[in-house]
Write a protein that holds these residues in place. Structure first.
Motif, PDB file in Angstrom:
ATOM      1  N   GLU A 172       0.826  -1.206   0.000  1.00 44.44           N
ATOM      2  CA  GLU A 172       0.000   0.000   0.000  1.00 44.44           C
ATOM      3  C   GLU A 172       0.857   1.250   0.000  1.00 44.44           C
ATOM      4  OE1 GLU A 172      -3.306  -0.177  -0.258  1.00 44.44           O
ATOM      5  OE2 GLU A 172      -3.670  -2.273   0.268  1.00 44.44           O
ATOM      6  N   GLN A 196      -5.615  -6.381   1.389  1.00 44.82           N
ATOM      7  CA  GLN A 196      -5.769  -6.324  -0.068  1.00 44.82           C
ATOM      8  C   GLN A 196      -5.595  -7.670  -0.777  1.00 44.82           C
ATOM      9  OE1 GLN A 196      -6.916  -3.740  -1.726  1.00 44.82           O
ATOM     10  NE2 GLN A 196      -6.883  -4.900  -3.613  1.00 44.82           N
ATOM     11  N   LYS A 199      -8.198 -10.376   0.225  1.00 44.27           N
ATOM     12  CA  LYS A 199      -9.569 -10.269  -0.265  1.00 44.27           C
ATOM     13  C   LYS A 199      -9.635 -10.595  -1.755  1.00 44.27           C
ATOM     14  CE  LYS A 199      -9.766  -5.174  -0.716  1.00 44.27           C
ATOM     15  NZ  LYS A 199     -10.611  -4.001  -0.469  1.00 44.27           N
ATOM     16  N   ARG A 218      -0.181   1.047   9.606  1.00 47.25           N
ATOM     17  CA  ARG A 218       0.779   1.710   8.714  1.00 47.25           C
ATOM     18  C   ARG A 218       1.757   2.519   9.546  1.00 47.25           C
ATOM     19  NH1 ARG A 218      -3.447   3.169   3.694  1.00 47.25           N
ATOM     20  NH2 ARG A 218      -4.171   1.020   3.634  1.00 47.25           N
ATOM     21  N   GLN A 232     -10.639  -0.254   8.983  1.00 48.21           N
ATOM     22  CA  GLN A 232     -11.265  -0.068   7.673  1.00 48.21           C
ATOM     23  C   GLN A 232     -12.507  -0.936   7.555  1.00 48.21           C
ATOM     24  OE1 GLN A 232      -8.444  -0.902   4.489  1.00 48.21           O
ATOM     25  NE2 GLN A 232      -7.719   1.202   4.567  1.00 48.21           N
ATOM     26  N   HIS A 449      -2.905   4.260  -6.733  1.00 41.42           N
ATOM     27  CA  HIS A 449      -3.720   3.546  -5.738  1.00 41.42           C
ATOM     28  C   HIS A 449      -2.915   2.374  -5.198  1.00 41.42           C
ATOM     29  CE1 HIS A 449      -7.168   2.448  -3.491  1.00 41.42           C
ATOM     30  NE2 HIS A 449      -7.384   1.332  -4.144  1.00 41.42           N
ATOM     31  N   HIS A 450      -2.854   1.275  -5.904  1.00 39.47           N
ATOM     32  CA  HIS A 450      -1.903   0.208  -5.612  1.00 39.47           C
ATOM     33  C   HIS A 450      -1.681  -0.599  -6.885  1.00 39.47           C
ATOM     34  CE1 HIS A 450      -5.432  -2.241  -5.290  1.00 39.47           C
ATOM     35  NE2 HIS A 450      -5.810  -1.720  -4.141  1.00 39.47           N
ATOM     36  N   ARG A 490      -9.797  -4.461 -10.132  1.00 38.40           N
ATOM     37  CA  ARG A 490      -8.458  -5.064 -10.094  1.00 38.40           C
ATOM     38  C   ARG A 490      -8.092  -5.697 -11.438  1.00 38.40           C
ATOM     39  NH1 ARG A 490      -8.795  -2.431  -5.312  1.00 38.40           N
ATOM     40  NH2 ARG A 490     -10.237  -3.487  -3.908  1.00 38.40           N
TER      41      ARG A 490
HETATM   42  N1  ASP Z   1      -6.695  -1.707   0.033  1.00 41.42           N
HETATM   43  C1  ASP Z   1      -7.081  -0.408  -0.398  1.00 41.42           C
HETATM   44  C2  ASP Z   1      -6.762   0.631   0.685  1.00 41.42           C
HETATM   45  O1  ASP Z   1      -6.528   0.276   1.822  1.00 41.42           O
HETATM   46  C3  ASP Z   1      -8.525  -0.291  -0.710  1.00 41.42           C
HETATM   47  C4  ASP Z   1      -8.924  -1.100  -1.907  1.00 41.42           C
HETATM   48  O2  ASP Z   1      -8.343  -0.939  -2.977  1.00 41.42           O
HETATM   49  O3  ASP Z   1      -9.864  -1.875  -1.756  1.00 41.42           O
HETATM   50  O4  ASP Z   1      -6.770   1.805   0.410  1.00 41.42           O
END
Ligand code: ASP
Length: 586
Positions: A172, A196, A199, A218, A232, A449-450, A490
C-alpha cells in the motif's frame, strides 16, 4: 443484577416504586438537612436525595467522594425543581439505605462534559476519560455505525471473513510494522496495511462478496488525525463493473446516513480527477460550497485574460487562478493584507495575492489597477462568476503549485465565510484517477492507488508510450473535503499484472517473491473483481461532527504513536531479545 434500574431509566410514571440503583458519585450538594448526589452510569444520571431524618444514611452519603461506586435503595418521588436537561430530570430517589461498593481516589480531572483535563492527562487515564458523556457517546455512535454497516452488507449478501494479522508486506505504499518470528529466527511477519491480497484471493475462491471491519497498520509519520493502527470497512466483489461498485457502496453510505443520522442523502455526484484538480485544486474537494476555480490563464485554456498587459507576474507563469468570495467585497484593506500574509506563510508558500473588489456601483477596484482596466476586470469577474459585492482573489504560478495554494485559500475562505458547517454533508465520488504518478526523485513510476489497480482499457495503449496518461479504474468517496474511502477494479489477468509490475520497477524476480502467490492464483480461474475500503474511524468522526478521530477510538495512540496509558512502545527484556535472536543498537 445488583440494581433494579439504570441511572437513565426512571420517569415520573415510576413514581412510588422502590428501586435500587448503582453507579458512580458525581456532583454532591450538601445543604445540611438535605443532601443530593448525582448518580451516574452509562445510561444517564439520576438524582439521589438524602434526608436528615434518616441520620445514618445521610452520614454515610456525606463520606462519599467523587467517583465512589455506590448502591442506593429508595423510593421514586417527583422532584420539586425539575431539570429538563436530563431524561430523568422529573424524578429523584428518596434514599432509604445506601452502601459503598468501592471508594475512589480523587480523579486527576473532572469527569464532566467540559473537563479541566488536558489531552495528555486524559489519555493517561483514558478509562476515566471514557466515563465522560461526549467520549462515551462517540463510541456509542461507532457501535451503531458498525451494526448498520453489517446490517446493510449482510442484506447485500456480503460475507464477513477474517483475514490474518501476521502476514507479509502488503504493497500500500507505507512502511510496514514488523513482528519477529521466534520460530523462524531472522524472519519477520508484517502487520497488514490492508487485507488487499487476501480479499482478492477470496474472490478467486469464489466468495463473490466479502467484507470485514478490520484493523490495519501503517508505520507512517503521524499527522494530527492519523493513527498507526486504524480500522477499515474493507470490501471486495466479483463479476462487477466499476458502476456496480459505486452503486453498492453509495447504497452503504446512504444507508448509514439514513439510519444513523436520519439524513436522506441525494444521489452522489461524480467528478473526474481532472475536473477536481481544475476546479478545486484537490482530489478531495470540499463541495459544501461552490467557490470553484476560474482559470484566467492556463495551458489547457485557449482564452488568456491576463497576459500582455505589462504585469510581469502573470506574464511569466503558466497558471493564473481566480476564486470568488461571495459577499466579501466589503473586506477592508486590513483584512486583505492579513489574507495576503496568510497565503505567504511557508505552509502555503504563495508569493502574493491579487484581489479585485466588485463595487456596488458596478465598477472594480483591484490591486493591479495599474495594469488592468475596468474592461479587463469585468472579463475576470464574468469568468469567475463574480457580481456586485463580491471579492475576487487571484493566485498565480506553476500549474500544480498554483492549484495547491488556491485549494488552501479556497478552504480558508470557506471557513471564514462560514460555509463549512460540520452538520452539513456533501458527498461525491472522484473517479478516473491517473494510474501512476512519476517520482521525480526516485525517477520511476509509482502506483497512485496500488499495483493491482486495472488501467482503463481505453488507455492501455499508453502503457508503452506515456504511462502518465493512463486513467485507472479507481475511485474515491469524498465527504466534506476528506477522503473517506477508495478502491479500484483489479487486474485479474496475470500477463497484464506482470506488465504493470514491470512498469512499477519490480523485476520479475521481486514480483514473484512478493506476489508470486497472487500471480499464481490468477492462473486458477480468477473472476473479474474490484472493491474498496472505507476509513471507519474517519467516517465515525465525520458522522459525529468532529474533526479528530481520536475520540472515536476507545484507546488511541498520541501523535508520537505512543499509548501513554500502557506506556507502549517499550523495550523488552534481554531474554526475550535473545529468544528472538535480535540484537538492538540504539
Ligand atoms: N486496500 C485499499 C486501501 O486500503 C482499498 C482497496 O483498494 O480496496 O486503500
Amino acid at each position: 443484577m445488583l440494581r433494579t434500574h439504570t441511572c437513565g431509566e426512571l420517569r415520573l410514571s415510576d413514581k412510588g416504586k422502590t428501586v435500587t440503583l448503582t453507579g458512580w458519585v458525581g456532583k454532591v450538594r450538601d445543604k445540611g438537612a438535605l443532601l443530593w448526589i448525582d448518580l451516574r452510569d452509562r445510561y444517564g444520571i439520576t438524582q439521589l436525595l438524602f434526608e436528615d431524618k434518616n441520620k445514618e444514611t445521610i452520614e454515610i452519603a456525606r463520606s462519599f467522594g467523587r467517583e465512589y461506586v455506590i448502591l442506593a435503595e429508595g423510593e421514586v418521588i417527583e422532584r420539586v425543581s425539575k431539570n429538563d436537561k436530563i431524561a430523568t430530570g422529573e424524578v429523584e430517589i428518596r434514599v432509604s439505605s445506601v452502601k459503598l461498593l468501592n471508594a475512589a481516589k480523587l480523579p486527576p480531572f473532572l469527569i464532566e462534559d467540559e473537563t479541566d483535563g488536558g489531552e495528555e492527562l486524559r489519555m493517561k487515564y483514558r478509562y476515566l476519560d471514557l466515563r465522560r458523556n461526549p467520549v462515551r457517546q462517540s463510541l456509542e455512535l461507532r457501535h451503531k455505525m458498525a451494526q448498520e454497516v453489517r446490517k446493510y452488507l449482510d442484506s447485500q449478501n456480503f460475507l464477513e471473513v477474517e483475514t490474518p494479522v501476521l502476514i507479509k508486506s502488503t504493497p500500500e505504499g507505507a512502511r510496514d510494522f514488523v513482528v519477529p518470528s521466534r520460530m523462524n529466527p531472522g524472519e519477520f511477519y508484517a502487520l497488514p496495511q490492508s487485507p488487499q491480497t487476501f480479499k482478492q484471493l477470496l474472490m478467486v475462491s469464489g466468495f463473490d462478496r466479502y467484507f470485514q471491519i478490520v484493523k490495519c497498520f501503517r508505520d507512517e509519520d503521524l499527522r494530527a488525525d492519523r493513527q498507526p493502527e486504524f480500522t477499515q470497512i474493507d470490501c471486495e466483489m466479483s463479476f462487477v463493473t466499476q458502476e456496480d461498485i459505486l452503486q453498492t457502496f453509495e447504497g452503504l453510505i446512504r444507508h448509514l446516513f439514513k439510519f444513523v443520522k436520519d439524513i436522506e442523502l441525494p444521489a452522489l455526484p461524480r467528478m473526474t480527477f481532472a475536473d477536481a484538480a481544475k476546479y478545486y485544486g484537490s482530489d478531495k474537494p470540499d463541495t459544501r460550497f461552490e467557490m470553484k476555480f476560474a482559470e484566467l490563464k492556463s495551458p489547457s485554456e485557449s482564452e488568456d485574460l491576463v497576459s500582455g498587459k505589462g504585469f510581469n507576474v502573470f506574464d511569466s507563469v503558466p497558471m493564473v487562478i481566480a476564486i470568488t468570495a461571495k459577499g466579501a467585497g466589503e473586506y477592508t484593506r486590513k483584512q486583505i493584507d492579513e489574507l495576503t500574509e496568510w497565503v505567504k506563510r511557508p505552509q502555503i508558500g504563495a508569493k502574493g495575492l491579487i484581489y479585485v473588489k466588485c463595487e456596488q456601483d458596478g465598477t472594480f477596484k483591484s490591486s493591479v489597477d495599474k495594469f488592468y482596466g475596468q474592461e479587463d476586470l469585468a472579463k475576470w469577474a464574468a469568468k469567475a462568476g463574480a457580481t456586485k459585492g463580491d471579492l475576487i482573489l487571484v493566485l498565480s504560478g506553476e500549474v500544480n503549485t498554483a492549484r495547491k495554494q488556491m485549494n488552501e485559500l479556497r478552504l480558508e475562505m470557506g471557513t471564514r465565510l462560514g460555509l463549512r458547517d460540520k452538520n452539513t454533508y456533501s458527498c461525491l465520488w472522484v473517479v478516473d484517477f491517473p494510474m501512476v504518478e512519476y517520482g521525480e526523485e526516485e525517477k520511476r513510476w509509482f502506483a497512485m492507488h496500488h499495483p493491482f489497480t486495472e488501467p482503463n482499457p481505453e488507455d492501455e495503449h499508453f502503457l508503452d508510450t506515456d504511462p502518465g496518461q493512463i486513467r485507472a479504474n479507481a475511485y474515491d468517496m469524498v465527504i466534506n473535503g476528506g477522503e473517506v474511502g477508495g478502491g479500484s477494479i483489479r487486474i485479474f489477468n496475470k500477463d497484464l499484472q506482470a506488465k504493470i509490475f514491470t512498469l512499477l520497477g519490480f523485476s520479475d524476480e521481486e514480483a514473484k517473491k512478493q506476489f508470486g502467490f497472487l500471480m499464481e492464483a490468477f492462473e486458477f480461474g480468477a473472476p473479474p473483481h474490484g472493491g474498496l475500503a472505507f476509513g471507519f474511524d474517519r467516517l465515525c468522526s465525520l458522522f459525529g461532527g468532529a474533526e479528530i478521530i481520536r475520540d472515536f477510538i476507545a484507546f488511541p495512540k498520541n501523535t508520537s504513536g505512543r499509548d501513554v496509558m500502557i506506556d507502549s512502545p517499550s523495550t523488552i527484556n534481554p531474554a526475550q531479545l535473545d529468544e528472538l535472536k535480535i540484537s538492538v543498537k540504539v
